[in-house]
Scaffold this motif. Structure first.
Motif, PDB file in Angstrom:
ATOM      1  N   UNK A  50     -22.177  31.616  43.140  1.00 40.86           N
ATOM      2  CA  UNK A  50     -21.608  32.930  42.851  1.00 40.86           C
ATOM      3  C   UNK A  50     -20.901  32.975  41.496  1.00 40.86           C
ATOM      4  N   UNK A  51     -20.575  31.796  40.961  1.00 41.09           N
ATOM      5  CA  UNK A  51     -19.828  31.728  39.712  1.00 41.09           C
ATOM      6  C   UNK A  51     -20.620  31.061  38.588  1.00 41.09           C
ATOM      7  N   UNK A  52     -21.940  31.128  38.693  1.00 41.14           N
ATOM      8  CA  UNK A  52     -22.793  30.695  37.602  1.00 41.14           C
ATOM      9  C   UNK A  52     -23.037  29.208  37.469  1.00 41.14           C
ATOM     10  N   UNK A  53     -22.719  28.435  38.520  1.00 38.87           N
ATOM     11  CA  UNK A  53     -22.868  26.985  38.471  1.00 38.87           C
ATOM     12  C   UNK A  53     -23.961  26.574  39.462  1.00 38.87           C
ATOM     13  N   UNK A  54     -24.884  25.731  39.003  1.00 34.60           N
ATOM     14  CA  UNK A  54     -25.947  25.209  39.851  1.00 34.60           C
ATOM     15  C   UNK A  54     -25.664  23.745  40.141  1.00 34.60           C
ATOM     16  N   UNK A  55     -25.443  23.408  41.409  1.00 32.55           N
ATOM     17  CA  UNK A  55     -25.262  22.021  41.809  1.00 32.55           C
ATOM     18  C   UNK A  55     -26.630  21.369  41.954  1.00 32.55           C
ATOM     19  N   UNK A 107     -12.615  16.476  52.250  1.00 34.64           N
ATOM     20  CA  UNK A 107     -14.071  16.551  52.100  1.00 34.64           C
ATOM     21  C   UNK A 107     -14.529  18.014  52.159  1.00 34.64           C
ATOM     22  N   UNK A 108     -15.280  18.460  51.144  1.00 34.51           N
ATOM     23  CA  UNK A 108     -15.636  19.886  51.108  1.00 34.51           C
ATOM     24  C   UNK A 108     -16.732  20.245  52.097  1.00 34.51           C
ATOM     25  N   UNK A 109     -16.720  21.494  52.514  1.00 32.21           N
ATOM     26  CA  UNK A 109     -17.807  22.102  53.272  1.00 32.21           C
ATOM     27  C   UNK A 109     -18.919  22.326  52.238  1.00 32.21           C
ATOM     28  N   UNK A 110     -19.906  21.440  52.216  1.00 30.33           N
ATOM     29  CA  UNK A 110     -20.905  21.432  51.144  1.00 30.33           C
ATOM     30  C   UNK A 110     -21.672  22.753  51.042  1.00 30.33           C
ATOM     31  N   UNK A 111     -22.170  23.333  52.134  1.00 30.77           N
ATOM     32  CA  UNK A 111     -22.871  24.620  51.979  1.00 30.77           C
ATOM     33  C   UNK A 111     -21.966  25.705  51.376  1.00 30.77           C
ATOM     34  N   UNK A 112     -20.706  25.729  51.790  1.00 30.26           N
ATOM     35  CA  UNK A 112     -19.782  26.721  51.238  1.00 30.26           C
ATOM     36  C   UNK A 112     -19.531  26.443  49.753  1.00 30.26           C
ATOM     37  N   UNK A 113     -19.376  25.168  49.387  1.00 32.26           N
ATOM     38  CA  UNK A 113     -19.174  24.796  47.987  1.00 32.26           C
ATOM     39  C   UNK A 113     -20.371  25.235  47.143  1.00 32.26           C
ATOM     40  N   UNK A 114     -21.586  24.986  47.635  1.00 30.36           N
ATOM     41  CA  UNK A 114     -22.792  25.417  46.919  1.00 30.36           C
ATOM     42  C   UNK A 114     -22.754  26.924  46.681  1.00 30.36           C
ATOM     43  N   UNK A 174     -13.717  14.119  40.487  1.00 30.35           N
ATOM     44  CA  UNK A 174     -14.691  14.671  39.561  1.00 30.35           C
ATOM     45  C   UNK A 174     -15.722  15.504  40.287  1.00 30.35           C
ATOM     46  N   UNK A 175     -16.391  16.395  39.565  1.00 26.01           N
ATOM     47  CA  UNK A 175     -17.379  17.270  40.188  1.00 26.01           C
ATOM     48  C   UNK A 175     -18.722  16.574  40.371  1.00 26.01           C
ATOM     49  N   UNK A 176     -19.507  17.061  41.314  1.00 23.21           N
ATOM     50  CA  UNK A 176     -20.868  16.528  41.474  1.00 23.21           C
ATOM     51  C   UNK A 176     -21.732  16.987  40.293  1.00 23.21           C
ATOM     52  N   UNK A 177     -22.921  16.398  40.131  1.00 21.72           N
ATOM     53  CA  UNK A 177     -23.815  16.839  39.061  1.00 21.72           C
ATOM     54  C   UNK A 177     -24.089  18.343  39.167  1.00 21.72           C
ATOM     55  N   UNK A 178     -23.985  19.019  38.031  1.00 22.79           N
ATOM     56  CA  UNK A 178     -24.160  20.465  38.004  1.00 22.79           C
ATOM     57  C   UNK A 178     -24.549  20.916  36.592  1.00 22.79           C
ATOM     58  N   UNK A 179     -24.922  22.175  36.482  1.00 22.23           N
ATOM     59  CA  UNK A 179     -25.203  22.779  35.183  1.00 22.23           C
ATOM     60  C   UNK A 179     -24.763  24.239  35.221  1.00 22.23           C
ATOM     61  N   UNK A 180     -24.663  24.834  34.042  1.00 27.20           N
ATOM     62  CA  UNK A 180     -24.312  26.246  33.920  1.00 27.20           C
ATOM     63  C   UNK A 180     -24.770  26.747  32.570  1.00 27.20           C
ATOM     64  N   UNK A 181     -24.691  28.053  32.383  1.00 33.84           N
ATOM     65  CA  UNK A 181     -25.233  28.698  31.188  1.00 33.84           C
ATOM     66  C   UNK A 181     -24.240  28.800  30.033  1.00 33.84           C
ATOM     67  N   UNK A 182     -23.214  27.979  30.019  1.00 32.37           N
ATOM     68  CA  UNK A 182     -22.277  27.984  28.899  1.00 32.37           C
ATOM     69  C   UNK A 182     -22.049  26.551  28.427  1.00 32.37           C
ATOM     70  N   UNK A 183     -21.763  26.430  27.116  1.00 35.67           N
ATOM     71  CA  UNK A 183     -21.377  25.138  26.558  1.00 35.67           C
ATOM     72  C   UNK A 183     -20.015  24.752  27.103  1.00 35.67           C
ATOM     73  N   UNK A 184     -19.762  23.457  27.099  1.00 37.83           N
ATOM     74  CA  UNK A 184     -18.485  22.950  27.599  1.00 37.83           C
ATOM     75  C   UNK A 184     -18.164  21.668  26.830  1.00 37.83           C
ATOM     76  N   UNK A 185     -16.915  21.507  26.458  1.00 36.19           N
ATOM     77  CA  UNK A 185     -16.478  20.269  25.818  1.00 36.19           C
ATOM     78  C   UNK A 185     -15.233  19.764  26.520  1.00 36.19           C
TER      79      UNK A 185
END
Length: 147
Positions: free
Chosen positions: A140-145, A128-135, A48-59
């Motif tokens: 770049x794709x509209x998601x704020x971790x 395990x992801x490279x966290x700075x690169x993941x951020x 699952x993804x870490x806590x995040x938000x973005x400017x679109x609805x999602x269901x």
């Protein structure tokens, strides 16, 4: 440009994307619909993804397995048949509680989920992801971790 009717069968699917351990199949991008997106996410316990938000609805619609969703600090365990709606700007995350989790995801108009999924699959290798690169890829794709 007007959207055209289309049918997508399993033989038409592109190979699943590897998005932080989830297998994400793009069923309809906003390029095809000129509006919303539909993806299918499949994964194992812990995915699952870490806590995040973005400017679109999602269901999300849970097809199989149990999934723990956290939205605005409230956590709910969701069995198959559960629909979770996440308004734009809401901090959320989810985690598969069992192997064989399977969900449909629908994004609202203006969503960039499929673009972000492709970028993560290309730029963040399994493990395990490279966290700075993941951020950076998320940003770049509209998601704020959020931490």
């Amino acid at each position: 440009m007007k959207s055209q009717a289309f049918v997508v069968t399993p033989k038409d699917y592109d190979p699943p994307l590897n998005v932080l351990g989830a297998r994400v199949t793009v069923l309809a991008s906003n390029t095809a619909t000129h509006s919303y997106e539909i993806t299918r996410a499949q994964g194992e316990a812990g995915m699952g993804p870490p806590p995040h938000s973005h400017d679109w609805d999602e269901s999300f619609y849970v097809l199989a397995g149990e999934v723990e969703f956290t939205c605005s600090g409230k956590t709910t365990v969701c069995p198959p048949g559960t629909l979770v709606h996440v308004p734009a700007g809401t901090v959320h995350s989810f985690r598969c509680l069992s192997d064989g989790c399977d969900m449909l995801e629908l994004t609202g108009q203006g969503g960039m989920a499929t673009q972000m999924f492709r970028a993560v699959s290309r730029g963040i290798p399994p493990g395990p992801p490279d966290v700075p690169k993941l951020f950076e890829v998320f940003k770049q794709n509209g998601v704020t971790l959020t931490a």
